[in-house]
Write an enzyme that holds these catalytic residues in place. Structure first.
Site, mmCIF file in Angstrom:
data_model
loop_
_atom_site.group_PDB
_atom_site.id
_atom_site.type_symbol
_atom_site.label_atom_id
_atom_site.label_comp_id
_atom_site.label_asym_id
_atom_site.label_seq_id
_atom_site.Cartn_x
_atom_site.Cartn_y
_atom_site.Cartn_z
ATOM 1 N N LYS A 97 0.752 -1.147 0.147
ATOM 2 C CA LYS A 97 0.082 -0.122 0.064
ATOM 3 C C LYS A 97 0.851 1.314 -0.055
ATOM 4 O O LYS A 97 1.524 1.471 0.937
ATOM 5 C CB LYS A 97 -0.859 -0.116 1.333
ATOM 6 C CG LYS A 97 -1.681 1.358 1.362
ATOM 7 C CD LYS A 97 -2.571 1.228 2.639
ATOM 8 C CE LYS A 97 -3.073 2.581 3.011
ATOM 9 N NZ LYS A 97 -3.658 2.901 4.267
ATOM 10 N N ALA A 184 -9.384 5.454 4.891
ATOM 11 C CA ALA A 184 -9.018 6.751 5.668
ATOM 12 C C ALA A 184 -10.128 7.438 6.024
ATOM 13 O O ALA A 184 -11.066 7.775 5.058
ATOM 14 C CB ALA A 184 -8.021 7.520 5.286
ATOM 15 N N ASN A 206 -9.046 1.279 10.191
ATOM 16 C CA ASN A 206 -8.452 1.059 10.985
ATOM 17 C C ASN A 206 -8.446 1.612 12.434
ATOM 18 O O ASN A 206 -8.958 0.944 13.513
ATOM 19 C CB ASN A 206 -6.909 1.237 10.857
ATOM 20 C CG ASN A 206 -5.785 0.972 11.776
ATOM 21 O OD1 ASN A 206 -5.981 0.420 12.828
ATOM 22 N ND2 ASN A 206 -4.403 0.943 11.294
ATOM 23 N N THR A 207 -8.412 2.966 12.498
ATOM 24 C CA THR A 207 -8.456 3.794 13.904
ATOM 25 C C THR A 207 -9.824 3.513 14.593
ATOM 26 O O THR A 207 -9.847 3.363 15.963
ATOM 27 C CB THR A 207 -8.270 5.095 13.554
ATOM 28 O OG1 THR A 207 -7.061 5.542 13.117
ATOM 29 C CG2 THR A 207 -8.452 6.076 14.800
#
Lengths: 256, 66
Positions: A97, A184, A206-207
């Site tokens: 990535k 994102a 993710n976060t």
């Protein structure tokens, strides 16, 4: 009913990708991989701390999961290429990535450097998934450079703001023939479902997952939302209308 | 012999191969990727790769990331 997602010649049934950063403990990560049934996870490459022993994250990721190393920390194409080459030497595959970031406040990707790195790495046989700002011209250049997907950002990394770039991503979905992976800023399953409903091919989070009180539960919710959004897209759902339309038949016998 | 490992000046305990140098600084060497003076050295060549005074060694490994 659905066709598998094909990236780099591999077929995937699950369209939710999970990032492995920020998990408080590695067992939460392992549980999240399991509960979401994700098949693709990202990892990063860092200098080892030579003064203390560190845990090996790969021990928490099952062997059948496709690993995608990100090039986080790279500020230009040259650094991204170096990270990708190092990662390949580990024997963990050739998926990368590309993430080239110069700006420390907004962490926005540098599309120009990303295109340069994509071109070099695709020629070297990497499966390249470039993280990008959703721009049609840049996406076209990434396709020409040999990218396997494009990964437009929904909003700023780690911001949980959701699909702020919705209209621009729609254009990529319309015009770009390789898979579109929204990456994102996706902070809630509803936002992931929204991306899939409008025709994105996959979503990476993710976060949001890693920082939830119960990461494994949210990972599962994300995966279900991605599937729900995908099914809705395949159903060719109708666009919103300005007028009401009765959903029950108005037989009229009450007022005749 | 003084070398630079991951940005730090370190003394190698008389070790002369890359394999010995890595073992001195990491217990788990299974997923380490090594660069000597900017060149990637594959794991099967660590034993035959000799380290010289002043060399720059980078040792990297996988961590969580999005």
């Amino acid at each position: 009913m659905d066709t598998p997602l094909i990236i780099g010649g591999k077929a995937f049934a699950n369209r939710f990708m999970l990032g492995t950063g920020k998990f408080k403990n590695k067992s939460d990560l392992a549980d999240s991989i399991r509960s979401s049934k994700t098949e693709i996870v990202t990892v990063a490459l860092r200098r080892i701390d030579i003064d203390r022993h560190e845990e090996n994250i790969l021990e928490y990721i099952p062997e059948n999961i496709t690993l995608m190393t990100n090039t986080s920390g790279a500020r230009n194409a040259k650094e991204a290429i170096r990270i990708a080459r190092l990662a390949r030497e580990s024997g963990c595959g050739n998926w990368v990535k590309i993430e080239v970031i110069n700006d420390t406040k907004y962490l926005l990707p540098d599309n120009n450097e990303t295109i340069k790195a994509t071109e070099v790495l695709a020629k070297e046989g990497f499966v390249v998934l470039p993280y990008m700002s959703p721009d049609l011209y840049a996406a076209r250049e990434l396709v020409a450079a040999g990218a396997a997907t494009v990964m437009p950002l929904g909003s700023l990394i780690g911001s949980n703001q959701g699909l702020k770039t919705k209209e621009l991503i729609k254009i990529l979905i319309e015009e770009i023939d390789i898979p579109i992976v929204v990456d994102a800023g996706i902070g809630a399953p509803s936002q992931a479902a929204e991306a899939m409903e409008m025709g994105a091919d996959a979503v990476l989070a993710n976060t949001a997952v890693a920082t939830a009180e119960n990461p494994a539960l949210l990972a599962k919710a994300f995966s279900l939302a991605v599937e729900a959004g995908r099914l809705a897209y395949l159903s060719r759902l109708r666009a919103p209308q300005g007028q009401a339309s009765a959903s029950s038949p108005l037989t009229g016998f009450l007022h005749e | 012999m003084k070398v630079k490992i991951n940005g730090q000046e370190k003394d190698l305990n008389g070790s002369s191969t890359l394999k010995k140098a890595i073992e001195q600084f990491s217990k788990d060497t299974s997923r380490i990727i090594a660069e000597v003076n900017g060149k990637i050295i594959k794991g099967n060549q660590w034993e035959q790769t000799f380290i010289n005074d002043g060399d720059t060694i980078e040792l990297v490994s996988f961590v969580g990331g999005g």
